[in-house]
Design a protein around this motif. Structure first.
Motif, mmCIF file in Angstrom:
data_model
loop_
_atom_site.group_PDB
_atom_site.id
_atom_site.type_symbol
_atom_site.label_atom_id
_atom_site.label_comp_id
_atom_site.label_asym_id
_atom_site.label_seq_id
_atom_site.Cartn_x
_atom_site.Cartn_y
_atom_site.Cartn_z
ATOM 1 N N PRO A 111 0.811 -1.228 0.000
ATOM 2 C CA PRO A 111 0.000 0.000 0.000
ATOM 3 C C PRO A 111 0.847 1.282 0.000
ATOM 4 N N PHE A 112 2.101 1.170 0.375
ATOM 5 C CA PHE A 112 2.951 2.343 0.491
ATOM 6 C C PHE A 112 3.957 2.478 -0.649
ATOM 7 N N VAL A 113 3.866 1.578 -1.626
ATOM 8 C CA VAL A 113 4.804 1.579 -2.741
ATOM 9 C C VAL A 113 4.038 1.857 -4.025
ATOM 10 N N GLU A 114 4.492 2.844 -4.764
ATOM 11 C CA GLU A 114 3.817 3.186 -6.020
ATOM 12 C C GLU A 114 4.519 2.576 -7.227
ATOM 13 N N ASN A 115 5.608 1.903 -7.005
ATOM 14 C CA ASN A 115 6.434 1.361 -8.075
ATOM 15 C C ASN A 115 6.007 -0.061 -8.419
ATOM 16 N N ASP A 116 5.527 -0.269 -9.640
ATOM 17 C CA ASP A 116 5.128 -1.615 -10.078
ATOM 18 C C ASP A 116 6.308 -2.576 -10.071
ATOM 19 N N GLY A 117 7.492 -2.060 -10.331
ATOM 20 C CA GLY A 117 8.692 -2.895 -10.322
ATOM 21 C C GLY A 117 8.936 -3.494 -8.953
ATOM 22 N N PHE A 118 8.671 -2.729 -7.906
ATOM 23 C CA PHE A 118 8.847 -3.247 -6.552
ATOM 24 C C PHE A 118 7.839 -4.344 -6.268
ATOM 25 N N ALA A 119 6.615 -4.156 -6.700
ATOM 26 C CA ALA A 119 5.582 -5.177 -6.487
ATOM 27 C C ALA A 119 5.969 -6.473 -7.190
ATOM 28 N N ARG A 120 6.501 -6.362 -8.412
ATOM 29 C CA ARG A 120 6.956 -7.566 -9.131
ATOM 30 C C ARG A 120 8.109 -8.233 -8.389
ATOM 31 N N TRP A 121 9.037 -7.420 -7.901
ATOM 32 C CA TRP A 121 10.170 -7.953 -7.145
ATOM 33 C C TRP A 121 9.679 -8.680 -5.891
ATOM 34 N N ALA A 122 8.737 -8.073 -5.187
ATOM 35 C CA ALA A 122 8.199 -8.677 -3.967
ATOM 36 C C ALA A 122 7.504 -9.999 -4.278
ATOM 37 N N PHE A 123 6.726 -10.038 -5.349
ATOM 38 C CA PHE A 123 6.056 -11.272 -5.730
ATOM 39 C C PHE A 123 7.082 -12.351 -6.075
ATOM 40 N N GLN A 124 8.183 -11.955 -6.708
ATOM 41 C CA GLN A 124 9.239 -12.914 -7.028
ATOM 42 C C GLN A 124 9.858 -13.482 -5.746
ATOM 43 N N GLN A 125 9.938 -12.683 -4.703
ATOM 44 C CA GLN A 125 10.453 -13.178 -3.426
ATOM 45 C C GLN A 125 9.527 -14.247 -2.850
ATOM 46 N N VAL A 126 8.232 -14.049 -3.027
ATOM 47 C CA VAL A 126 7.246 -15.036 -2.570
ATOM 48 C C VAL A 126 7.401 -16.333 -3.360
ATOM 49 N N LYS A 127 7.533 -16.210 -4.683
ATOM 50 C CA LYS A 127 7.716 -17.404 -5.521
ATOM 51 C C LYS A 127 9.026 -18.112 -5.170
ATOM 52 N N ASP A 128 10.060 -17.337 -4.865
ATOM 53 C CA ASP A 128 11.343 -17.910 -4.470
ATOM 54 C C ASP A 128 11.200 -18.679 -3.157
ATOM 55 N N LEU A 129 10.480 -18.108 -2.198
ATOM 56 C CA LEU A 129 10.235 -18.807 -0.938
ATOM 57 C C LEU A 129 9.502 -20.115 -1.196
ATOM 58 N N GLU A 130 8.503 -20.078 -2.058
ATOM 59 C CA GLU A 130 7.739 -21.280 -2.378
ATOM 60 C C GLU A 130 8.651 -22.359 -2.975
ATOM 61 N N THR A 131 9.524 -21.960 -3.889
ATOM 62 C CA THR A 131 10.458 -22.906 -4.514
ATOM 63 C C THR A 131 11.422 -23.482 -3.486
ATOM 64 N N LEU A 132 11.968 -22.638 -2.637
ATOM 65 C CA LEU A 132 12.898 -23.112 -1.610
ATOM 66 C C LEU A 132 12.215 -24.092 -0.661
ATOM 67 N N ILE A 133 10.982 -23.790 -0.276
ATOM 68 C CA ILE A 133 10.240 -24.692 0.607
ATOM 69 C C ILE A 133 10.026 -26.045 -0.072
#
Length: 88
Positions: free
Chosen positions: A48-70
């Motif tokens: 909610p505090f980030v206006e940058n779409d690039g950051f949102a994509r990066w954050a989602f990639q971190q979630v996918k990375d966590l899923e893969t590592l798990i």
């Protein structure tokens, strides 16, 4: 493009949360809730505090990375110790 200090702080926060979730992984399985909780934490406390779409994509990639590592930990292809060693 230079990253601003606010985004650097938010990225560090997300990386720290990710490490915290990784430390909770049970080798026996049933860790899907960790991925869901990680995404919800990002979605509620950061996006909610980030206006940058690039950051949102990066954050989602971190979630996918966590899923893969798990998944790799659960299938015994990876151990938490290997992840900690690689990140140092």
């Amino acid at each position: 493009m230079e990253e601003n200090a606010g985004n650097k702080s938010l990225k560090l926060m997300v990386k720290n949360w990710k490490a915290g979730y990784l430390s909770q992984v049970d080798n026996a399985g049933g860790n899907e809730y960790l991925v869901k909780d990680f995404w919800e934490e990002i979605e509620e406390n950061i996006l909610p505090f980030v206006e940058n779409d690039g950051f949102a994509r990066w954050a989602f990639q971190q979630v996918k990375d966590l899923e893969t590592l798990i998944q790799e930990i659960e299938s015994n292809r990876l151990s938490i110790e290997m992840i900690i060693t690689e990140s140092k």
